[in-house]
Design an enzyme around this catalytic site. Structure first.
Site, PDB file in Angstrom:
ATOM      1  N   ASN A  89       0.805  -1.219   0.000  1.00 12.72           N
ATOM      2  CA  ASN A  89       0.000   0.000   0.000  1.00 12.72           C
ATOM      3  C   ASN A  89       0.839   1.270   0.000  1.00 12.72           C
ATOM      4  OD1 ASN A  89      -2.436   1.783   0.815  1.00 12.72           O
ATOM      5  ND2 ASN A  89      -1.012   2.030   2.530  1.00 12.72           N
ATOM      6  N   SER A 142      -4.722   2.450  -8.388  1.00 14.67           N
ATOM      7  CA  SER A 142      -5.462   3.715  -8.328  1.00 14.67           C
ATOM      8  C   SER A 142      -6.383   3.822  -9.530  1.00 14.67           C
ATOM      9  CB  SER A 142      -4.487   4.898  -8.324  1.00 14.67           C
ATOM     10  OG  SER A 142      -5.179   6.127  -8.493  1.00 14.67           O
ATOM     11  N   TYR A 155       2.475  10.107 -10.791  1.00 15.19           N
ATOM     12  CA  TYR A 155       1.605   9.166 -10.083  1.00 15.19           C
ATOM     13  C   TYR A 155       0.841   8.222 -11.014  1.00 15.19           C
ATOM     14  CZ  TYR A 155      -1.912   7.522  -6.728  1.00 15.19           C
ATOM     15  OH  TYR A 155      -2.720   6.751  -5.945  1.00 15.19           O
ATOM     16  N   LYS A 159       1.201   4.032 -11.173  1.00 15.24           N
ATOM     17  CA  LYS A 159       0.107   3.106 -10.907  1.00 15.24           C
ATOM     18  C   LYS A 159      -0.205   2.226 -12.113  1.00 15.24           C
ATOM     19  CE  LYS A 159      -0.579   4.082  -6.585  1.00 15.24           C
ATOM     20  NZ  LYS A 159      -0.307   3.076  -5.530  1.00 15.24           N
TER      21      LYS A 159
END
Length: 235
Positions: A89, A142, A155, A159
């Site tokens: 996580n 995500s 980001y 992901k």
């Protein structure tokens, strides 16, 4: 007690989604081994779990450091004998940065935490699960892989990497009795998320809702379900 006596290792367990999953797993009888960079936050998670009657231990772990990951995994296995559940996580982002303008330092920080760090922990845990011919790995992706934003820097790319890595890992470990799946949450009401959306935004989902999906993958998903992602789009 769906996870009675199972040993679960959760990275980024000091806050947000990781904290919620640790609390949920401990509530179902698992030992929650929470890891992260900030021991104060980890202790707060541990106190919450103990107050609810759950079992927990906390370890500092910087997933960007492969030696760190290997040492913590070895310590847990030497003490507890095994790791049944791994939840990757730990993650960071850099909001309000268009991807083209992301500095190389920002890019490396996100990639080293979200993708390289996940691999470091999986690489440490997988051989022990393979020896036992069982185990469950859950990687947190995500909704950015489906609805990428222009100003989340590296980001979304990181992901996307999580999704590709998860599917590849699932195929390589399937014959060893290990299931590898993931969750792609939308906006989650955490302190990291609130830098992008205000508190109380109706599109938020709670960390507990993501934890419910993680519990499904840990306790209810069929043995043949591997290399799959649960999509949780809050809006």
């Amino acid at each position: 007690m769906l996870l009675k006596d199972q040993v679960s290792l959760i990275t980024g367990g000091g806050r947000g989604i990781g904290r919620a999953i640790a609390v949920y797993f401990a509530g179902e009888g698992a030992l929650a081994v929470v890891t992260g960079r900030d021991m104060e936050r980890l202790n707060a998670t541990a106190d919450e779990i103990r107050a609810g009657g759950g079992k927990v231990e906390a370890h500092t772990l910087d997933v960007r450091r492969a030696d760190d990951a290997a040492a913590v995994v070895e310590e847990v296995i030497n003490k507890r004998g095994r790791i049944d559940l791994l939840v990757n996580n730990a993650g960071v982002t850099n909001y309000n940065t268009e991807v083209w303008a992301t500095t190389m330092e920002e890019w490396d920080e996100v990639m080293n935490t979200n993708l390289r760090g996940m691999h470091a922990v999986c690489r440490a845990v997988a051989p022990h699960m393979m020896e036992r011919k069982q185990g469950t790995i859950i990687n947190i992706g995500s909704s950015a892989v489906r609805q990428p934003s222009a100003d989340y820097g590296a980001y979304p790319a990181s992901k996307w990497g999580v999704v590709g890595y998860t599917i590849s890992l699932a195929r390589s470990l399937r014959s060893h009795g290990i299931r590898v799946n993931g969750i792609n949450p939308g906006g989650v009401d955490t302190d990291m998320g609130r830098t992008a959306r205000p508190e109380g935004d109706p599109r938020w989902m709670s960390g507990e809702q993501v934890a419910q999906a993680a519990l499904y993958l840990a306790a209810h998903a069929p043995a043949a379900m591997t290399g799959q992602f649960i999509e949780l789009y809050g809006g």
